[in-house]
Write a protein that holds these residues in place. Structure first.
Motif, PDB file in Angstrom:
ATOM      1  N   ALA A  16       1.338  -7.655  -9.607  1.00 31.03           N
ATOM      2  CA  ALA A  16       1.736  -8.034  -8.247  1.00 31.03           C
ATOM      3  C   ALA A  16       1.834  -6.797  -7.356  1.00 31.03           C
ATOM      4  O   ALA A  16       1.406  -6.826  -6.190  1.00 31.03           O
ATOM      5  N   ILE A  17       2.363  -5.701  -7.884  1.00 34.35           N
ATOM      6  CA  ILE A  17       2.459  -4.462  -7.125  1.00 34.35           C
ATOM      7  C   ILE A  17       1.057  -3.976  -6.753  1.00 34.35           C
ATOM      8  O   ILE A  17       0.804  -3.603  -5.606  1.00 34.35           O
ATOM      9  N   ALA A  18       0.136  -3.997  -7.701  1.00 38.36           N
ATOM     10  CA  ALA A  18      -1.242  -3.571  -7.436  1.00 38.36           C
ATOM     11  C   ALA A  18      -1.893  -4.450  -6.376  1.00 38.36           C
ATOM     12  O   ALA A  18      -2.609  -3.955  -5.493  1.00 38.36           O
ATOM     13  N   GLU A  19      -1.641  -5.743  -6.436  1.00 40.54           N
ATOM     14  CA  GLU A  19      -2.227  -6.661  -5.460  1.00 40.54           C
ATOM     15  C   GLU A  19      -1.643  -6.440  -4.064  1.00 40.54           C
ATOM     16  O   GLU A  19      -2.365  -6.480  -3.061  1.00 40.54           O
ATOM     17  N   ILE A  20      -0.331  -6.183  -3.988  1.00 38.93           N
ATOM     18  CA  ILE A  20       0.308  -5.893  -2.700  1.00 38.93           C
ATOM     19  C   ILE A  20      -0.230  -4.581  -2.145  1.00 38.93           C
ATOM     20  O   ILE A  20      -0.555  -4.482  -0.958  1.00 38.93           O
ATOM     21  N   HIS A  21      -0.330  -3.581  -3.006  1.00 38.56           N
ATOM     22  CA  HIS A  21      -0.860  -2.274  -2.605  1.00 38.56           C
ATOM     23  C   HIS A  21      -2.261  -2.451  -2.005  1.00 38.56           C
ATOM     24  O   HIS A  21      -2.570  -1.922  -0.931  1.00 38.56           O
ATOM     25  N   ALA A  22      -3.112  -3.222  -2.679  1.00 39.61           N
ATOM     26  CA  ALA A  22      -4.484  -3.460  -2.216  1.00 39.61           C
ATOM     27  C   ALA A  22      -4.508  -4.258  -0.914  1.00 39.61           C
ATOM     28  O   ALA A  22      -5.245  -3.908   0.017  1.00 39.61           O
ATOM     29  N   ALA A  23      -3.717  -5.314  -0.820  1.00 35.94           N
ATOM     30  CA  ALA A  23      -3.706  -6.158   0.386  1.00 35.94           C
ATOM     31  C   ALA A  23      -3.219  -5.371   1.605  1.00 35.94           C
ATOM     32  O   ALA A  23      -3.802  -5.469   2.694  1.00 35.94           O
ATOM     33  N   LEU A  32     -11.011   1.364   9.938  1.00 33.71           N
ATOM     34  CA  LEU A  32     -10.853   2.824   9.900  1.00 33.71           C
ATOM     35  C   LEU A  32     -11.712   3.440   8.813  1.00 33.71           C
ATOM     36  O   LEU A  32     -12.099   4.596   8.902  1.00 33.71           O
ATOM     37  N   VAL A  33     -11.964   2.643   7.765  1.00 33.22           N
ATOM     38  CA  VAL A  33     -12.760   3.088   6.622  1.00 33.22           C
ATOM     39  C   VAL A  33     -13.943   2.121   6.498  1.00 33.22           C
ATOM     40  O   VAL A  33     -13.745   0.905   6.618  1.00 33.22           O
ATOM     41  N   PRO A  34     -15.166   2.616   6.277  1.00 30.10           N
ATOM     42  CA  PRO A  34     -16.311   1.709   6.110  1.00 30.10           C
ATOM     43  C   PRO A  34     -16.041   0.661   5.024  1.00 30.10           C
ATOM     44  O   PRO A  34     -15.390   0.957   4.018  1.00 30.10           O
ATOM     45  N   ASP A  35     -16.532  -0.561   5.250  1.00 28.75           N
ATOM     46  CA  ASP A  35     -16.235  -1.684   4.360  1.00 28.75           C
ATOM     47  C   ASP A  35     -16.548  -1.411   2.889  1.00 28.75           C
ATOM     48  O   ASP A  35     -15.748  -1.767   2.017  1.00 28.75           O
ATOM     49  N   ASP A  36     -17.692  -0.795   2.589  1.00 25.82           N
ATOM     50  CA  ASP A  36     -18.032  -0.544   1.188  1.00 25.82           C
ATOM     51  C   ASP A  36     -17.040   0.425   0.546  1.00 25.82           C
ATOM     52  O   ASP A  36     -16.646   0.256  -0.603  1.00 25.82           O
ATOM     53  N   GLN A  37     -16.603   1.413   1.295  1.00 29.49           N
ATOM     54  CA  GLN A  37     -15.611   2.353   0.777  1.00 29.49           C
ATOM     55  C   GLN A  37     -14.241   1.695   0.660  1.00 29.49           C
ATOM     56  O   GLN A  37     -13.488   1.957  -0.274  1.00 29.49           O
ATOM     57  N   LEU A  38     -13.933   0.820   1.613  1.00 29.44           N
ATOM     58  CA  LEU A  38     -12.660   0.105   1.574  1.00 29.44           C
ATOM     59  C   LEU A  38     -12.588  -0.795   0.350  1.00 29.44           C
ATOM     60  O   LEU A  38     -11.551  -0.851  -0.326  1.00 29.44           O
ATOM     61  N   ASP A  39     -13.684  -1.470   0.029  1.00 31.06           N
ATOM     62  CA  ASP A  39     -13.707  -2.337  -1.156  1.00 31.06           C
ATOM     63  C   ASP A  39     -13.393  -1.540  -2.422  1.00 31.06           C
ATOM     64  O   ASP A  39     -12.621  -1.988  -3.273  1.00 31.06           O
ATOM     65  N   ALA A  40     -13.968  -0.361  -2.546  1.00 32.83           N
ATOM     66  CA  ALA A  40     -13.709   0.486  -3.713  1.00 32.83           C
ATOM     67  C   ALA A  40     -12.272   0.991  -3.708  1.00 32.83           C
ATOM     68  O   ALA A  40     -11.613   1.060  -4.746  1.00 32.83           O
ATOM     69  N   LEU A  41     -11.787   1.315  -2.527  1.00 34.16           N
ATOM     70  CA  LEU A  41     -10.438   1.864  -2.398  1.00 34.16           C
ATOM     71  C   LEU A  41      -9.363   0.862  -2.789  1.00 34.16           C
ATOM     72  O   LEU A  41      -8.368   1.227  -3.411  1.00 34.16           O
ATOM     73  N   VAL A  42      -9.548  -0.386  -2.420  1.00 33.21           N
ATOM     74  CA  VAL A  42      -8.490  -1.374  -2.628  1.00 33.21           C
ATOM     75  C   VAL A  42      -8.641  -2.195  -3.904  1.00 33.21           C
ATOM     76  O   VAL A  42      -7.854  -3.107  -4.142  1.00 33.21           O
ATOM     77  N   ALA A  43      -9.604  -1.885  -4.739  1.00 30.05           N
ATOM     78  CA  ALA A  43      -9.762  -2.614  -6.003  1.00 30.05           C
ATOM     79  C   ALA A  43      -8.465  -2.491  -6.818  1.00 30.05           C
ATOM     80  O   ALA A  43      -8.055  -1.390  -7.164  1.00 30.05           O
ATOM     81  N   PRO A  44      -7.798  -3.601  -7.108  1.00 32.43           N
ATOM     82  CA  PRO A  44      -6.492  -3.527  -7.759  1.00 32.43           C
ATOM     83  C   PRO A  44      -6.515  -3.167  -9.244  1.00 32.43           C
ATOM     84  O   PRO A  44      -5.490  -2.804  -9.802  1.00 32.43           O
ATOM     85  N   GLY A  45      -7.663  -3.213  -9.902  1.00 26.53           N
ATOM     86  CA  GLY A  45      -7.728  -2.970 -11.344  1.00 26.53           C
ATOM     87  C   GLY A  45      -7.102  -1.662 -11.796  1.00 26.53           C
ATOM     88  O   GLY A  45      -6.242  -1.642 -12.668  1.00 26.53           O
ATOM     89  N   THR A  46      -7.527  -0.551 -11.209  1.00 25.52           N
ATOM     90  CA  THR A  46      -6.977   0.744 -11.628  1.00 25.52           C
ATOM     91  C   THR A  46      -5.542   0.919 -11.145  1.00 25.52           C
ATOM     92  O   THR A  46      -4.752   1.586 -11.792  1.00 25.52           O
ATOM     93  N   ARG A  47      -5.220   0.314 -10.033  1.00 27.91           N
ATOM     94  CA  ARG A  47      -3.849   0.415  -9.519  1.00 27.91           C
ATOM     95  C   ARG A  47      -2.852  -0.236 -10.480  1.00 27.91           C
ATOM     96  O   ARG A  47      -1.745   0.257 -10.647  1.00 27.91           O
ATOM     97  N   GLU A  48      -3.250  -1.350 -11.080  1.00 30.79           N
ATOM     98  CA  GLU A  48      -2.328  -2.042 -11.989  1.00 30.79           C
ATOM     99  C   GLU A  48      -1.919  -1.136 -13.144  1.00 30.79           C
ATOM    100  O   GLU A  48      -0.736  -1.046 -13.483  1.00 30.79           O
ATOM    101  N   ALA A  49      -2.869  -0.462 -13.749  1.00 28.91           N
ATOM    102  CA  ALA A  49      -2.554   0.441 -14.870  1.00 28.91           C
ATOM    103  C   ALA A  49      -1.651   1.579 -14.416  1.00 28.91           C
ATOM    104  O   ALA A  49      -0.705   1.951 -15.126  1.00 28.91           O
ATOM    105  N   LYS A  50      -1.920   2.129 -13.238  1.00 27.73           N
ATOM    106  CA  LYS A  50      -1.090   3.224 -12.725  1.00 27.73           C
ATOM    107  C   LYS A  50       0.341   2.762 -12.460  1.00 27.73           C
ATOM    108  O   LYS A  50       1.295   3.468 -12.783  1.00 27.73           O
TER     109      LYS A  50
END
Length: 175
Positions: A16-23, A32-50
């Motif tokens: 849930a924290i990773a999903e909130i962080h991404a949203a 502010l950030v190009p869409d393709d870069q934003l998609d990579a930036l907000v991917a919650p997968g790696t955030r969840e582990a962190k």
């Protein structure tokens, strides 16, 4: 009486924290950030582990705001990571609220709880690094909870291999 409760995060809250962080990041950086870069930036997968690791090792300490059984925001805080800062300086490592709950006092409740935790650890000042283009965060820290910009600290930070942002350190006294 607030509909939100702030409590220590548990490992089961990491997703849930990773999903909130991404949203929240998507809402803030859209345009502010190009869409393709934003998609990579907000991917919650790696955030969840962190965030799972942060919760398990309490580095940083993580609190969540919940409404019923739903996590709607979180704050990570601890001693400052900045070199040469005294041990009495704390830092807000992260403070995010799901966009559906913006403007409802969640961030202020998380801030109050983090302040209490930092004061319990003997911190007398607190800092936060905030992107210069994140007007919502700057407004919260400066106008709602009394931080001041330390402009000589402005720096460029890499969010990933392609996205860089300008940040400034904000600071205030506790107590």
């Amino acid at each position: 009486m607030s509909p939100y409760e702030v409590c220590p995060a548990e490992t089961r809250d990491a997703r849930a924290i990773a999903e909130i962080h991404a949203a929240a990041a998507r809402a803030v950086y859209q345009g502010l950030v190009p869409d393709d870069q934003l998609d990579a930036l907000v991917a919650p997968g790696t955030r969840e582990a962190k965030w799972r690791q942060a919760i398990e090792f309490a580095e940083p300490q993580v609190l969540v705001a919940v409404q019923g059984d739903q996590v709607v925001g979180f704050v990570g805080f601890d001693r400052s990571r900045d070199p040469k800062t005294p041990p009495t300086t704390g830092e807000i490592w992260a403070l995010y609220v799901h966009p559906d709950h913006w403007g409802k006092g969640v961030a202020l409740q998380l801030w109050d709880a983090a302040t209490e935790g930092l004061e319990d650890e003997g911190c007398t000042t607190v800092t936060a690094w905030v992107p210069l283009r994140n007007e919502r965060a700057l407004n919260f820290f400066e106008h709602q909870v009394g931080f001041k910009r330390d402009m000589k600290t402005a720096k460029t930070t890499a969010l990933n291999s392609t996205v860089r942002i300008e940040e400034v350190r904000l600071k205030r006294t506790l107590g």
